[in-house]
Design a protein around this motif. Structure first.
Motif, PDB file in Angstrom:
ATOM      1  N   ASP A 161       0.815  -1.211   0.000  1.00 14.27           N
ATOM      2  CA  ASP A 161       0.000   0.000   0.000  1.00 14.27           C
ATOM      3  C   ASP A 161       0.856   1.272   0.000  1.00 14.27           C
ATOM      4  O   ASP A 161       0.516   2.265  -0.645  1.00 14.27           O
ATOM      5  N   ALA A 162       1.973   1.256   0.713  1.00 11.13           N
ATOM      6  CA  ALA A 162       2.827   2.440   0.800  1.00 11.13           C
ATOM      7  C   ALA A 162       3.382   2.835  -0.560  1.00 11.13           C
ATOM      8  O   ALA A 162       3.582   4.022  -0.841  1.00 11.13           O
ATOM      9  N   ARG A 164       1.936   2.677  -3.453  1.00 10.62           N
ATOM     10  CA  ARG A 164       0.929   3.459  -4.193  1.00 10.62           C
ATOM     11  C   ARG A 164       0.870   4.888  -3.680  1.00 10.62           C
ATOM     12  O   ARG A 164       0.755   5.834  -4.466  1.00 10.62           O
ATOM     13  N   HIS A 165       0.957   5.062  -2.369  1.00 13.89           N
ATOM     14  CA  HIS A 165       0.925   6.412  -1.793  1.00 13.89           C
ATOM     15  C   HIS A 165       2.104   7.233  -2.292  1.00 13.89           C
ATOM     16  O   HIS A 165       1.975   8.419  -2.587  1.00 13.89           O
ATOM     17  N   ARG A 166       3.265   6.617  -2.402  1.00 11.25           N
ATOM     18  CA  ARG A 166       4.460   7.315  -2.863  1.00 11.25           C
ATOM     19  C   ARG A 166       4.312   7.771  -4.304  1.00 11.25           C
ATOM     20  O   ARG A 166       4.823   8.830  -4.683  1.00 11.25           O
ATOM     21  N   ASN A 168       1.492   8.776  -5.912  1.00 13.13           N
ATOM     22  CA  ASN A 168       0.657   9.974  -6.030  1.00 13.13           C
ATOM     23  C   ASN A 168       1.281  11.207  -5.380  1.00 13.13           C
ATOM     24  O   ASN A 168       0.973  12.330  -5.767  1.00 13.13           O
ATOM     25  N   LYS A 169       2.167  11.014  -4.417  1.00 18.19           N
ATOM     26  CA  LYS A 169       2.866  12.147  -3.832  1.00 18.19           C
ATOM     27  C   LYS A 169       3.809  12.809  -4.833  1.00 18.19           C
ATOM     28  O   LYS A 169       4.170  13.976  -4.692  1.00 18.19           O
ATOM     29  N   THR A 177      -5.848   4.113  -8.185  1.00 18.58           N
ATOM     30  CA  THR A 177      -5.102   3.097  -7.453  1.00 18.58           C
ATOM     31  C   THR A 177      -6.048   1.981  -7.007  1.00 18.58           C
ATOM     32  O   THR A 177      -7.249   2.187  -6.843  1.00 18.58           O
ATOM     33  N   ARG A 202      -9.394   5.070   5.215  1.00 14.02           N
ATOM     34  CA  ARG A 202      -8.346   4.343   4.499  1.00 14.02           C
ATOM     35  C   ARG A 202      -8.826   3.949   3.106  1.00 14.02           C
ATOM     36  O   ARG A 202      -8.083   4.036   2.131  1.00 14.02           O
ATOM     37  N   GLY A 205      -8.710   6.299  -0.076  1.00 12.09           N
ATOM     38  CA  GLY A 205      -7.487   6.480  -0.844  1.00 12.09           C
ATOM     39  C   GLY A 205      -7.331   5.528  -1.990  1.00 12.09           C
ATOM     40  O   GLY A 205      -6.328   5.591  -2.718  1.00 12.09           O
TER      41      GLY A 205
END
Length: 279
Positions: A161-162, A164-166, A168-169, A177, A202, A205
C-alpha cells in the motif's frame, strides 16, 4: 444467443481511468483486462499486447520492474530465467543487456522485452493497470506518467500500500489506485463485523479492489463482499479468470471487471453480453 446482464448503476466514484464510471458506451458495464497481455506464451510483450488490443481490449494489465540503469521494464518475475533467454535478476541488468534477450515459453523465444514508456505511447486510448513490482519503480513510473500526461490512462497497483501512496505524492494530479493486501484484508475481515465506516478513511485512498476469487483457502469474492465494496464506492476486479462459465458466474454476481490469461475466451463472453469490443 446473446446473453443479457442486469448492469446496475452502482455508486462508483467518478474516476477517469475507469470508463464504466463515466458517461459513455461502457458506463456501468464490466471491464475486460488482458492479464500480462492475456497470452502466457509471450507474456508482457508487445506482440501479446497488440493482439489483445486488436481483439478489442482497452485495458492491459502489466507488471513493471526497474533495471540497473533505472529503465522501467515490463516484466513480472524478479528472475529472468522462467520466460526469457537470460538468467539472473532483472534489477542487475541494464536495458542495453535486457534488450538483447527474447521472451517466450516451451523453447520458442521470439519476442523482445518492452520498456514501459514505449508501451504507454504505443496507443493513446489504451489504459494500463500497472503492478509496481519493486520500490525503485515508483520514481520512473511517476516521471513517465507526468511527462506524457497519462494520469487518466494508468492505475497504480501494488500489494504494498505504501508504494501506491508514494506514486501519487510525486504526481501533479493523482492516478487511480487499487487496494493492497492491507486495505483489501480490512474489507474481507472487518467488513462482515460492521466496521466498514471505521475504515472508510483508508478506503477513500483507493478506487477499486483487485482480488483473486480466493486466497489461502479463504473465499474472497462473494455477493456480500461485492456489496460492501460497492457501498464504499469501490469497484471489484477479479483475477485471473480463464473459464467462460466462471466468467459468467462472476459477472452475474455483479463484479465490475475481470482479468484473464485467455484473451479470446473473455472477449467471447463479453460479446455474448453485447459489450464488445471495448475500444
Amino acid at each position: 444467443m446473446t446473453r443479457l446482464s442486469p448492469y446496475r448503476a452502482h455508486p462508483y466514484r467518478d474516476i477517469p481511468y475507469l470508463l464504466n464510471s463515466q458517461p459513455g458506451a461502457l458506463q456501468n458495464a464490466p471491464l475486460a483486462f488482458a492479464h500480462r497481455g492475456a497470452d502466457p506464451r509471450r507474456e508482457n510483450t508487445m506482440g501479446a499486447f497488440r493482439h489483445a488490443v486488436e481483439l478489442g481490449y482497452r485495458y492491459l494489465e502489466i507488471d513493471v520492474r526497474t533495471a540497473a540503469c533505472g529503465t522501467l521494464v515490463v516484466f513480472h518475475d524478479e528472475e529472468l530465467g522462467r520466460v526469457t533467454t537470460g538468467s539472473g535478476r532483472l534489477s542487475e541488468k541494464t536495458w542495453e543487456e535486457l534488450s538483447e534477450l527474447r521472451v517466450g515459453m516451451d523453447g520458442r523465444f521470439t519476442e523482445p522485452m518492452v520498456r514501459f514508456e514505449d508501451l504507454l505511447t504505443e496507443w493513446d486510448d489504451v489504459h494500463f493497470n500497472v503492478d509496481l513490482k519493486d520500490g525503485e519503480a515508483v520514481g520512473p513510473f511517476a516521471e513517465i506518467v507526468e511527462r506524457h500526461g497519462a494520469h487518466h490512462r494508468v492505475l497504480a497497483a501494488s500489494f504494498n500500500d505504501a508504494r501506491r501512496h508514494r506514486v501519487n505524492k510525486r504526481l501533479s494530479r493523482p492516478v487511480a489506485t487499487s487496494g493492497g493486501w492491507v486495505s483489501t484484508g480490512m474489507i474481507v475481515l472487518l467488513g462482515p463485523l460492521g466496521f466498514l465506516r471505521r475504515i472508510s478513511r483508508r478506503l477513500a485512498g483507493i478506487d477499486c479492489v483487485q482480488v483473486p476469487i480466493e486466497h489461502s483457502g479463504v473465499r474472497i469474492v462473494r455477493p456480500k463482499f461485492i456489496e460492501r465494496c460497492h457501498k464504499a464506492g469501490l469497484q471489484v476486479h477479479v483475477w485471473v479468470v480463464d473459464d467462460p462459465a466462471e466468467m459468467h458466474r462472476l459477472l452475474d454476481m455483479g463484479v465490475d471487471g475481470l482479468m484473464t490469461d485467455d484473451a479470446e475466451a473473455l472477449a467471447d463472453v463479453m460479446a455474448e453480453r453485447s459489450i464488445w469490443p471495448q475500444r
